[in-house]
Design an enzyme around this catalytic site. Structure first.
Site, PDB file in Angstrom:
ATOM      1  N   GLN A  44     141.378  48.312  18.799  1.00  0.00           N
ATOM      2  CA  GLN A  44     140.513  48.809  19.869  1.00  0.00           C
ATOM      3  C   GLN A  44     140.013  50.203  19.473  1.00  0.00           C
ATOM      4  O   GLN A  44     140.347  51.205  20.081  1.00  0.00           O
ATOM      5  CB  GLN A  44     141.285  48.855  21.192  1.00  0.00           C
ATOM      6  N   LYS A  47     132.127  35.299   9.409  1.00  0.00           N
ATOM      7  CA  LYS A  47     132.844  34.802  10.580  1.00  0.00           C
ATOM      8  C   LYS A  47     132.186  35.310  11.855  1.00  0.00           C
ATOM      9  O   LYS A  47     131.717  36.433  11.927  1.00  0.00           O
ATOM     10  CB  LYS A  47     134.303  35.288  10.529  1.00  0.00           C
ATOM     11  N   THR A 106     142.013  32.972  12.418  1.00  0.00           N
ATOM     12  CA  THR A 106     141.056  33.362  11.376  1.00  0.00           C
ATOM     13  C   THR A 106     141.551  32.939  10.001  1.00  0.00           C
ATOM     14  O   THR A 106     140.805  32.369   9.198  1.00  0.00           O
ATOM     15  CB  THR A 106     140.842  34.887  11.402  1.00  0.00           C
TER      16      THR A 106
END
Length: 315
Positions: free
Chosen positions: A98, A195, A229
């Site tokens: 973040q 991605k 992922t």
């Protein structure tokens, strides 16, 4: 006479703290870290630290909020005990993902953590493979950024994974710089996966840039969280002609369905460091191998203590 160097540790990664002290040849500093019945944290430093260089080991891994509060309270206790310096050793720096506002009205939590550490009294911070290097700029105190590349370089070379028949694959565009370093280090080629992430912990592989056909592929990332992922990338690489797929990641968070996904994936072996304790995962995943950051951290601590260069470890 007071010791000039002491290592203290919170509860997040006691084995790594013990290993660090063993490499340094010192006895771990005495500290009592307990919780009251309502969950509040209590800390008592059990020895004189006046004028001592104190290094405080704590990864802010799961549970991140409790481990972060432990770290902050221990820093405060050392500050009030007149420690000469307080270095927060954070092999895994939580909230690093973040690091910017991705949507309107969202926080920059990594900056908040930086402010909390500084306000608590840390005089220096050391972390390994930050998710975003610019987090260093959130601090107004010295920040030492270590890289796990030397540790993994030796491990991968010992496994024979280097040379022309190997390709380093970045699972997203943000990790290209990291993958390029591994590619140069192992003298092999480079590929990138494009991605798209629709929501947190949900990703979709779209395109693969580069040639992986007939090669052994090594996926390189800094964090494996739910492993979505990683497993999607591994499948894509194999579909494009790679013969084998391996993975390397500094921080094995392995939350939610991560271990199950890895066990059902095409990945042959995954290497992670002990920046986060992995004892319980090793028994559930025979493809997982843990390499230690202990020698690297010990050398960094010695260099900080003596005022020597940290960057010369890597460049």
């Amino acid at each position: 006479m007071n010791k000039t160097l002491t290592i203290f540790g919170g509860n997040s990664n006691a084995p790594l703290t013990a290993e660090l002290c063993e490499h340094l040849g010192i006895v771990q500093g005495r500290a009592r870290v307990e919780r009251f019945s309502d969950g509040e944290i209590f800390v008592e430093i059990g020895e004189n630290v006046r004028g001592v260089n104190c290094f405080l080991m704590q990864s802010t891994c799961s549970p991140p909020n409790r481990n972060l509060m432990e770290l902050l309270i221990m820093i405060d206790a050392l500050k009030r005990a007149s420690a000469g310096s307080i270095v927060a050793l954070m092999p895994y720096f939580g909230y690093a993902r973040q690091d910017r506002k991705v949507k309107p009205r969202t926080p920059i939590s990594a900056k908040l953590v930086a402010d909390l550490l500084t306000a608590a009294g840390a005089t220096r911070v050391l972390a390994v493979d930050l998710h975003a290097g610019q987090i260093q700029g959130f601090f107004n105190i010295p920040f030492d950024h270590l890289y796990a590349t030397p540790v993994f370089r030796d491990t991968l070379k010992a496994a024979g994974l280097y040379g022309n028949d190997v390709v380093i694959v970045s699972p997203d565009a943000g990790g290209v710089e990291r993958a390029r370093i591994y590619s140069k280090m192992l003298e092999c080629s480079l590929a990138i996966i494009d991605k798209r992430r629709e929501s947190p912990n949900v990703s979709q592989v779209l395109h693969l840039i580069g040639d992986v056909a007939g090669k052994r592929a090594i996926l390189v990332d800094d964090i494996i969280d739910t492993a979505g992922t990683l497993c999607n990338a591994a499948s894509a690489v194999l579909q494009h002609g790679a013969t084998e797929v391996y993975a390397v990641s500094t921080h094995g968070v392995f939350s939610g369905p991560a271990i199950e996904r890895i066990n059902n994936s095409v990945i042959k072996r995954i290497w992670v460091t002990n920046s986060i304790p992995q004892e319980d995962r090793l028994s559930r995943c025979d493809r997982l191998t843990v390499v230690s950051l202990g020698p690297l951290l010990a050398e960094a601590v010695k260099r900080i203590h003596h005022g020597d260069s940290i960057s010369s470890l890597f460049f």
